[in-house]
Design a protein around this motif. Sequence first.
Motif, PDB file in Angstrom:
ATOM      1  N   PHE A  52      -4.017  23.973 -97.438  1.00  0.00           N
ATOM      2  CA  PHE A  52      -5.200  23.853 -96.590  1.00  0.00           C
ATOM      3  C   PHE A  52      -5.703  25.209 -96.092  1.00  0.00           C
ATOM      4  N   THR A 155      -1.760  20.480 -93.938  1.00  0.00           N
ATOM      5  CA  THR A 155      -2.508  20.282 -92.686  1.00  0.00           C
ATOM      6  C   THR A 155      -2.496  21.477 -91.739  1.00  0.00           C
ATOM      7  N   CYS A 157      -0.304  21.890 -89.686  1.00  0.00           N
ATOM      8  CA  CYS A 157       0.245  21.314 -88.457  1.00  0.00           C
ATOM      9  C   CYS A 157       1.600  20.678 -88.740  1.00  0.00           C
TER      10      CYS A 157
END
Length: 461
Positions: A52, A155, A157
């Motif tokens: 990402f 992500t 995250c």
Amino acid sequence: MGKTLFDKIWEAHVVRSIPDGPDVLYIDRHLIHEVTSPQAFSALKSKNMKVFRPERTFATCDHNTPTHDQDKPIADPSSAKAVSALAENTSENGIRYFPLGDPGNGIVHVMGPEQGIVLCGQTIVCGDSHTATHGAFGNIAFGIGTSEVEMVFATQCLMQNKPMQARITVDGTLADDVTPKDVILYIISRLGTGGCTGCFVEYAGEVFRNMSMEGRMTVCNMSIEMGAKGGMVAPDTKTFEYIRGRRFAPSAEDFDALVQKSMFLRTDDDAVFDKEFHFDASDIRPMITYGTNPGMGMAVSDPIPSQAVGCDAGSFAKALEYMDLRSGDMLLGHKVDYVFLGSCTNGRIEDFRAFANAVKGRRKASDVVVWLVPGSKQVEMLIEEEGLGDILREAGFEIRQPGCSACLAMNDDKIPEGRYCVSTSNRNFEGRQGYGARTMLAGPLVAAEAALTGRVSLPQR
């Protein structure tokens, strides 16, 4: 109630809090290497996804790379395959990669800070347990598993439950022959390998304030050896001066902004920790381990104890049997077969300076095999620029090329069965440095004396 350094960084990175569940935490820096990333890349590819935010990820090869002939093809097929896969995966995803021979290559936890990739107030993860190293800059840094590596790829995250917190304060002045490695080995010997389980540790007090950045990295590196999730030290002027001017560090106004922001990254006076520990620097002497976990440590000049903190009688007896040692024995004067200076714990330039200073004008013992392995290409370069290489070679030593090496024996650098190694690495588990290898963890000064005398010896003041 006030907030801790950890609280402030964590709260600044929470994207979302799940009721009665974990927090979704944004990750500033993702460090990867050739061992724990291939499966994550494959899983990503199977979903037709790419990384990402590739600019937040940095890659190096280190774990199973050879420490000699790095300009030639890697001989071991599995190692060659892993390194090749890393090159291919990073290229496909636009990730910055530091291959063998690149000036930025090295052990992931050595080259990251050296290159200015690691700053202050960040969240940093890597598929490697000693990611805690980067907490020395005032960061939340911790190791993750392969599935979590994939999650960060996809992500940027992670879902994480906020851990408990501990503070370890060491005040006073260290003796001249006591290194940061001795400090952390002493702390672990007092608390045991489970003393901070489930906690993030903040190191505070006079000793850590006076410690160099490289020393703080050594301490934070071994936080997990007492069960902690990670370790951290509040940033200060030493932190900022270390970062300033490095390759990927902010420049000019951006750097000044980083400093201004980071000056507030410290624990409030009224903050409360789940655990608090206090130690006196005058009690710490040169340390060495005698067993098969990092908590089984003692002062070099002490006899082997009859028990270790947090270790049951059966495990303690098994460890001594493996090491072929007995309670009451002295390690001082014990025969040493191998010495290893290196790893993400003690493979930095300060470690080589200390080792070289200790051996200057003296000669290596003829019956000891010594592996001196820089933690990065930059360390390798500085060894020669500062004249340390000449000192070491004159004393009879050979300097190898960068890599994790004998820390975990994933390449050819293995300690033979039954042999004793004084090692500046971070773990002394059974078989960690090779099948049947007997590891005694120590700092660079104790390692230097062992290399010179062929025995466990005290550093010369």
